[in-house]
Design a protein around this motif. Structure first.
Motif, PDB file in Angstrom:
ATOM      1  N   ALA A   1       0.828  -1.203   0.000  1.00 29.45           N
ATOM      2  CA  ALA A   1       0.000   0.000   0.000  1.00 29.45           C
ATOM      3  C   ALA A   1       0.863   1.254   0.000  1.00 29.45           C
ATOM      4  N   LEU A   2       1.924   1.281   0.837  1.00 28.06           N
ATOM      5  CA  LEU A   2       2.808   2.449   0.861  1.00 28.06           C
ATOM      6  C   LEU A   2       3.529   2.611  -0.473  1.00 28.06           C
ATOM      7  N   ARG A   3       3.962   1.501  -1.060  1.00 31.66           N
ATOM      8  CA  ARG A   3       4.659   1.577  -2.346  1.00 31.66           C
ATOM      9  C   ARG A   3       3.724   2.094  -3.438  1.00 31.66           C
ATOM     10  N   ASP A   4       2.492   1.571  -3.456  1.00 32.98           N
ATOM     11  CA  ASP A   4       1.546   2.013  -4.484  1.00 32.98           C
ATOM     12  C   ASP A   4       1.166   3.475  -4.304  1.00 32.98           C
ATOM     13  N   PHE A   5       1.024   3.909  -3.066  1.00 31.49           N
ATOM     14  CA  PHE A   5       0.613   5.292  -2.822  1.00 31.49           C
ATOM     15  C   PHE A   5       1.673   6.274  -3.287  1.00 31.49           C
ATOM     16  N   TYR A   6       2.923   6.039  -2.923  1.00 29.99           N
ATOM     17  CA  TYR A   6       3.978   7.002  -3.256  1.00 29.99           C
ATOM     18  C   TYR A   6       4.386   6.908  -4.720  1.00 29.99           C
ATOM     19  N   GLN A   7       4.080   5.799  -5.374  1.00 29.94           N
ATOM     20  CA  GLN A   7       4.342   5.724  -6.811  1.00 29.94           C
ATOM     21  C   GLN A   7       3.306   6.461  -7.630  1.00 29.94           C
ATOM     22  N   THR A   8       2.111   6.602  -7.083  1.00 27.95           N
ATOM     23  CA  THR A   8       1.026   7.257  -7.816  1.00 27.95           C
ATOM     24  C   THR A   8       0.730   8.665  -7.329  1.00 27.95           C
ATOM     25  N   HIS A   9       1.439   9.150  -6.289  1.00 25.20           N
ATOM     26  CA  HIS A   9       1.192  10.482  -5.751  1.00 25.20           C
ATOM     27  C   HIS A   9       2.522  11.229  -5.610  1.00 25.20           C
ATOM     28  N   ASN A  10       2.513  12.519  -5.910  1.00 26.12           N
ATOM     29  CA  ASN A  10       3.666  13.397  -5.717  1.00 26.12           C
ATOM     30  C   ASN A  10       3.553  13.990  -4.322  1.00 26.12           C
ATOM     31  N   CYS A  11       4.251  13.408  -3.358  1.00 26.64           N
ATOM     32  CA  CYS A  11       4.042  13.718  -1.947  1.00 26.64           C
ATOM     33  C   CYS A  11       5.210  14.497  -1.358  1.00 26.64           C
ATOM     34  N   THR A  12       4.915  15.209  -0.296  1.00 23.64           N
ATOM     35  CA  THR A  12       5.931  15.918   0.490  1.00 23.64           C
ATOM     36  C   THR A  12       6.245  15.167   1.765  1.00 23.64           C
TER      37      THR A  12
ATOM     38  N   PHE B   1      10.471   5.905  19.008  1.00 22.93           N
ATOM     39  CA  PHE B   1      10.438   6.192  17.579  1.00 22.93           C
ATOM     40  C   PHE B   1       9.462   7.309  17.218  1.00 22.93           C
ATOM     41  N   LYS B   2       8.774   7.832  18.222  1.00 24.77           N
ATOM     42  CA  LYS B   2       7.888   8.981  18.029  1.00 24.77           C
ATOM     43  C   LYS B   2       6.906   8.746  16.876  1.00 24.77           C
ATOM     44  N   VAL B   3       6.285   7.564  16.836  1.00 23.72           N
ATOM     45  CA  VAL B   3       5.352   7.281  15.753  1.00 23.72           C
ATOM     46  C   VAL B   3       4.089   8.125  15.925  1.00 23.72           C
ATOM     47  N   SER B   4       3.490   8.529  14.797  1.00 24.66           N
ATOM     48  CA  SER B   4       2.292   9.372  14.836  1.00 24.66           C
ATOM     49  C   SER B   4       1.014   8.545  14.884  1.00 24.66           C
ATOM     50  N   ALA B   5       1.064   7.270  14.521  1.00 20.39           N
ATOM     51  CA  ALA B   5      -0.098   6.378  14.569  1.00 20.39           C
ATOM     52  C   ALA B   5       0.414   4.952  14.614  1.00 20.39           C
ATOM     53  N   ILE B   6      -0.490   4.030  14.994  1.00 21.30           N
ATOM     54  CA  ILE B   6      -0.152   2.607  15.065  1.00 21.30           C
ATOM     55  C   ILE B   6      -1.233   1.828  14.342  1.00 21.30           C
ATOM     56  N   ILE B   7      -0.797   0.912  13.475  1.00 23.95           N
ATOM     57  CA  ILE B   7      -1.707  -0.009  12.812  1.00 23.95           C
ATOM     58  C   ILE B   7      -1.618  -1.356  13.535  1.00 23.95           C
TER      59      ILE B   7
ATOM     60  N   ILE C   1      -9.648   3.396  16.180  1.00 22.53           N
ATOM     61  CA  ILE C   1     -10.321   3.331  14.883  1.00 22.53           C
ATOM     62  C   ILE C   1     -10.352   1.868  14.454  1.00 22.53           C
ATOM     63  N   ARG C   2     -11.587   1.353  14.248  1.00 21.25           N
ATOM     64  CA  ARG C   2     -11.728  -0.029  13.804  1.00 21.25           C
ATOM     65  C   ARG C   2     -11.752  -0.043  12.271  1.00 21.25           C
ATOM     66  N   VAL C   3     -10.744  -0.680  11.676  1.00 20.26           N
ATOM     67  CA  VAL C   3     -10.647  -0.732  10.225  1.00 20.26           C
ATOM     68  C   VAL C   3     -11.099  -2.091   9.696  1.00 20.26           C
ATOM     69  N   SER C   4     -11.902  -2.793  10.460  1.00 17.76           N
ATOM     70  CA  SER C   4     -12.506  -4.050  10.045  1.00 17.76           C
ATOM     71  C   SER C   4     -13.969  -4.033  10.459  1.00 17.76           C
ATOM     72  N   GLN C   5     -14.740  -4.961   9.954  1.00 19.38           N
ATOM     73  CA  GLN C   5     -16.146  -5.056  10.334  1.00 19.38           C
ATOM     74  C   GLN C   5     -16.266  -5.801  11.662  1.00 19.38           C
ATOM     75  N   THR C   6     -17.054  -5.229  12.565  1.00 19.13           N
ATOM     76  CA  THR C   6     -17.226  -5.850  13.871  1.00 19.13           C
ATOM     77  C   THR C   6     -17.951  -7.186  13.738  1.00 19.13           C
ATOM     78  N   SER C   7     -17.634  -8.102  14.619  1.00 21.14           N
ATOM     79  CA  SER C   7     -18.234  -9.444  14.545  1.00 21.14           C
ATOM     80  C   SER C   7     -19.742  -9.414  14.775  1.00 21.14           C
TER      81      SER C   7
ATOM     82  N   SER D   1      -6.104  -4.063   5.747  1.00 20.85           N
ATOM     83  CA  SER D   1      -4.837  -3.428   6.110  1.00 20.85           C
ATOM     84  C   SER D   1      -4.337  -2.531   4.980  1.00 20.85           C
ATOM     85  N   TYR D   2      -4.452  -2.988   3.743  1.00 16.72           N
ATOM     86  CA  TYR D   2      -4.037  -2.193   2.587  1.00 16.72           C
ATOM     87  C   TYR D   2      -4.837  -0.889   2.528  1.00 16.72           C
ATOM     88  N   ASP D   3      -6.152  -0.988   2.634  1.00 17.58           N
ATOM     89  CA  ASP D   3      -6.994   0.208   2.552  1.00 17.58           C
ATOM     90  C   ASP D   3      -6.740   1.152   3.710  1.00 17.58           C
ATOM     91  N   ALA D   4      -6.550   0.610   4.917  1.00 15.06           N
ATOM     92  CA  ALA D   4      -6.291   1.461   6.078  1.00 15.06           C
ATOM     93  C   ALA D   4      -4.966   2.198   5.935  1.00 15.06           C
TER      94      ALA D   4
END
Length: 924
Positions: free
Chosen positions: A88-99, A127-133, A173-179, A343-346
């Motif tokens: 997902a990260l590879r596809d995003f940065y290959q298709t977007h001109n990002c800062t 590591f001062k991460v801004s979010a966790i998956i 944030i729940r990135v899946s459908q609840t049971s 995970s890819y979409d999130a």
């Protein structure tokens, strides 16, 4: 850029100065000094490299943002999700001109909640991460979410348990459908078949218990009962008996529809044990939840053939096909699953949110006020803005439309229901927008053991019912004990069993339960309770449906009359009252009849007064004529000749009314004088209570407690075992009344109508019914079959055992008077009233029309009324004289009337003579 160049210049000057010092220093010739100089030179070189990298970062415009990823790297979900996040990260940065550029830091939770929590602390603090998956497991996510809430770092988790609520955790944030969202498609699938019970088999812990409330509610909404759930310990293994004992418990119950909510490894072991227990055969229904269906490729499905599974429906798109091809080429040993797609979409959505924030995305740590081991991780001042951007993100992802509602993934694609056949999961239904759409017919579904016939959803263990019935003497018409019980109730039960028409007919064994007086035995309540104790599968016989019994068992629809009443001895009423002739008519009818007699007489007098001399004379004579004429019509003794056509019309109608009244009166009086009336000794049960009389009832019946609740003393209650005992007790005066249910009383009165009568109010009960265990799947089928028997066969069975209904009309009506009421004659009085009133109105209209000149004159109202009264009182004559009139005139001429000198005129003569002279004068 300026800062980076400045750092490079400073570094060069310091290196040049150091070299000059070394050359001027006379003590530099030692080996140790040479080594020190080389180390300093290397450090300066590294510093230059760092400065150059900083310059390169600024010049290229990319800001690296740390993102933590916590997964179980040994699991299929963890491995696939890691690959999908990188893609997902590879596809995003290959298709977007990002800062900006996300740098993922992967950590292995090793299926341990403490390990996951430790990894989260390290990622935020060091590591001062801004979010966790992650994490993917609910137990691990529970710890990590608490840390994220404290540090204000968004946690994008695949955990599906409903107990982990985004409402209670602001940075979760729940990135899946609840049971819980799969509860409705499961219930709709069960509803599409004639199954009304299901058993949930779930794993102990938050993962398993989270489905119970939603599934129970969803099943209840479609009329399906969720039976006692079976819990499986996560520590269950192939060596212990935990799963075997649970399966034995399931097998001994009647329900054959099971919903299995276990993690894949435990589910694989469970179905392996189920196959060994011969529970993957015809008649069984197994439904697995999405967590197993999504990961079928990770477990052995040989023991799961015919199982139905539920999983999220992923619409096939071109992007998804291309992604799957790339995934297979680069990772041939892995199989993509829905968690990887989520995970890819999130990750893609997170990258979009980070890019929108731009340079403000770098982690900014606010020092905590109190430093402890947990507080040392700090508080992110960026978390709230990043959380807002993530929530606003919407995209067309690989799993469908990616959107977050209340920080939870919402999917419009619904669920897919599949059938496990071989190594494939064959789609059979799609659930979307609260509706179930089928791909094919139900016959295409392969159930366990390869059958294509839908199971009935329940099964009687050993296919034989244990039927309990009351063993009681004295009521053989209803049920009688023997080698096999007989009676009305038994024949109804047999007819119902035949009406069921099951694929495999049920057999049953009859088991008697003793209910006898003066013996150590139980009551009907004890008999019903044997079902709750699992000694009987069904109880038949004269068992009444009662509210207290329905707390422990379920009853079918009633098949007999309902209610409780009493019978008492009757006595003949042969006394004759002096006013017996007044009884045929009720008081209102008497008064109405008298009123119409008088009204009709008045109308006839008004119509005949001016033209008929018999209705003229002095006032007292005219009043007497009104009453005489009207009441003489009662015996048709009126002899007055009617002159006016209107009065003739009124009399004709009135005579008809009198004829009907007279005939009805005579018939009613004749019935009263000739028919022998039967009256009960008592009519009110409260009189019996007040007098302390004894009351009889059926031994073992609920009626005993009912009488006590009414206020009867226990010492005044007598229990009897047969109808013969009822007759003996009443005839010998041992009891004043028998209090029992209507079926018994009607049977008793069939041959005793001339001796006893049913009196008093009927207390409502539900009648006889068959009792089944709570939630028995056989109950709705039996109730439906009972309706068919009630409509088609019940009268025949009733006539065979109970005989035809007895004619007790004479006894039953003893308390009624049989008097005629006004309601029965309203039509007649209406006709009489309308005819009389119409004639009167017509007469008044004609009279006023003939005297219109006087009414239109200028005289006063008093003068007009006086003249009208005089004109009304004046006798009217015909236009042409009749022969009789001429005869009167000639007689008067030949024999003149006596003069005042030689005759004293009486009052009557004067009244009658005056009109005659007036008539002569008129003719002259």
């Amino acid at each position: 850029m300026v800062l980076c160049e400045k750092s490079l210049v400073i570094g060069s000057k310091e290196t040049h100065g150091a070299k000059l010092q070394n050359y001027n220093n006379t003590y530099i010739h030692t080996v140790e000094d040479t080594v020190a100089v080389e180390m300093k030179a290397n450090m300066l070189f590294l510093l230059v490299i760092i400065n150059l990298s900083l310059i390169l970062r600024v010049t290229t415009g990319n800001i690296e943002i740390g993102i933590g990823v916590i997964l179980d790297m040994d699991s299929s979900v963890g491995k696939v999700s890691k690959i999908c996040i990188k893609m997902a990260l590879r596809d995003f940065y290959q298709t977007h001109n990002c800062t900006t550029k996300i740098i993922p830091y992967f950590r292995d939770s090793k299926s341990d909640r403490l390990q996951a929590a430790s990894a989260a602390i390290q990622l935020i603090k060091d590591f001062k991460v801004s979010a966790i998956i992650g994490p993917q497991r609910s137990s691990e996510a529970d710890f990590v979410v608490d840390i994220g809430n404290k540090a204000r770092v968004p946690i994008l988790s695949l955990a599906t348990t409903p107990s982990l609520s985004p409402e209670e955790n602001p940075y979760f944030i729940r990135v899946s459908q609840t049971s819980s969202s799969q509860a409705q498609p499961i219930s709709e699938f069960i509803k599409s078949f004639p199954w009304r019970e299901a058993v949930l088999v779930y794993q102990d812990g938050d993962f398993g218990t989270g489905l119970i409330p939603s599934l129970s509610e969803a099943l209840l909404n479609v009329g399906v009962q969720l039976k006692h759930p079976i819990v499986i310990s996560p520590s269950a293994s192939d060596d212990d008996h935990i799963i075997s004992d649970a399966l034995h418990n399931l097998k001994t119950n009647q329900t054959r529809v099971f919903v299995v909510h276990l993690l894949p490894d435990l589910a694989s072991l469970f179905f392996k044990k189920a196959k060994q227990a011969d529970m993957m055969q015809d008649g069984y229904v197994w439904i697995i939840t999405d967590v197993v269906t999504n990961l079928l490729h990770t477990i052995d499905t040989d023991s799961m053939q015919g199982v139905v599974g539920v999983k999220p429906y992923i619409p096939i798109s071109d992007d998804l096909k291309k992604f799957q091809d790339r995934f297979k080429r680069k990772n041939p040993s892995q199989v993509i699953n829905v968690y990887g797609l989520w995970s890819y979409d999130a990750t893609f959505a997170l990258a979009m949110a980070v890019e929108r924030l731009g340079r403000a995305t770098t982690f900014q740590q606010q020092p905590p006020p109190i430093i402890t081991d947990l507080d040392a991780i700090g508080i992110s001042t960026l978390g709230q803005r990043l959380l807002s951007e993530i929530i606003k993100t919407k995209l067309k992802g690989l799993s469908g439309d990616f959107s977050l509602v209340d920080r939870q993934l919402q999917s419009d694609s619904g669920y897919q229901i599949v059938n496990i056949v071989g190594q494939e999961d064959k789609p059979i239904y799609v659930w979307n927008n609260s509706r179930l759409y089928n791909y094919s017919n139900k016959e295409d579904i392969r159930w366990p053991n390869g059958s294509n016939h839908p199971p009935q959803g329940w099964e009687i263990p050993e296919n034989k019912l244990k039927v309990g019935y009351p063993d009681i003497d004295g009521f053989p018409e209803f049920i009688k004990n023997g080698t096999e019980p007989t009676g009305f109730c038994v024949d109804v039960f047999k007819a119902v069993m035949e009406e069921l028409r099951l694929p495999h007919p049920l057999s049953y064994d009859y088991i008697p339960y003793s209910i006898k007086k003066n013996l150590t035995s139980g009551s009907y309540n004890d008999l019903v309770n044997q079902i709750y104790l699992k000694k009987y599968d069904v109880v038949i016989g004269d068992v009444t449906i009662r509210a207290n019994r329905s707390n422990y068992v379920d009853f079918t629809l009633p098949y007999t009359d309902s209610g409780v009443s009493m019978i008492v001895p009757i006595r003949k009423d042969e006394s004759k009252n002096a006013w017996i002739f007044m009884r045929p008519l009720e008081k209102q009818l008497w008064l109405t009849s008298c009123g119409f007699f008088i009204y009709t007489g008045v109308v006839i007098w008004v119509l005949e007064h001016g033209v008929n001399k018999e209705f003229r004379g002095r006032p007292y004579k005219q009043v007497g004529m009104i009453f005489w004429f009207s009441f003489s019509t009662l015996v048709f003794a009126h002899k007055e000749k009617m002159i006016s056509n209107l009065s003739r019309f009124v009399v004709i109608v009135w005579v008809f009314v009198v004829l009907v009244l007279q005939s009805s009166y005579i018939a009613s009086l004749t019935s009263i004088l000739t028919v022998q009336q039967l009256q009960p000794d008592f009519t009110d049960i409260h009189d019996l209570i007040r007098q302390g009389d004894s009351i009889g009832y059926k031994e073992g019946s609920f009626v005993e407690q009912m009488l006590k609740d009414m206020g009867f003393q226990e010492a005044n209650l007598r229990g009897y075992d047969s109808l013969e005992d009822y007759d003996s007790a009443l005839s010998h005066g041992n009891v004043s009344a028998i209090f029992d249910e209507l079926p018994y009383l009607k049977l008793f009165l069939r041959n005793n109508c001339n001796k006893y009568i049913m009196v008093g109010p009927t207390y409502k009960t539900a009648g006889f019914g068959f009792a089944f265990p709570k939630g028995s799947p056989l109950l709705p089928l039996v109730s439906k079959a009972l309706l068919q028997v009630t409509e088609n066969k019940l009268d025949i069975i009733s006539n065979t055992w109970l005989g035809k209904k007895a004619d007790c009309s004479s006894g039953g009506s003893g308390s009624r008077s049989g008097r005629l009421s006004l309601d029965s004659f309203l039509g007649l009085f209406l006709i009489a009233g309308v005819s009389s009133t119409s004639a009167l109105i017509i007469y008044l209209f004609i009279f006023l029309y003939e005297n219109r000149d006087m009414l239109l004159s200028d005289a006063s109202i008093h003068q007009k009324l006086s003249e009208i009264a005089r004109t009304f009182h004046q006798e009217k004559q015909e236009d042409a004289p009749k022969d009789d009139d001429f005869l009167v005139i000639e007689n008067n001429i030949t024999n003149p009337p006596p003069t005042p000198e030689n005759h004293q005129v009486s009052d009557d003569d004067e009244a009658e003579a005056t009109p005659a002279h007036d008539g002569i004068e008129t003719r002259n």
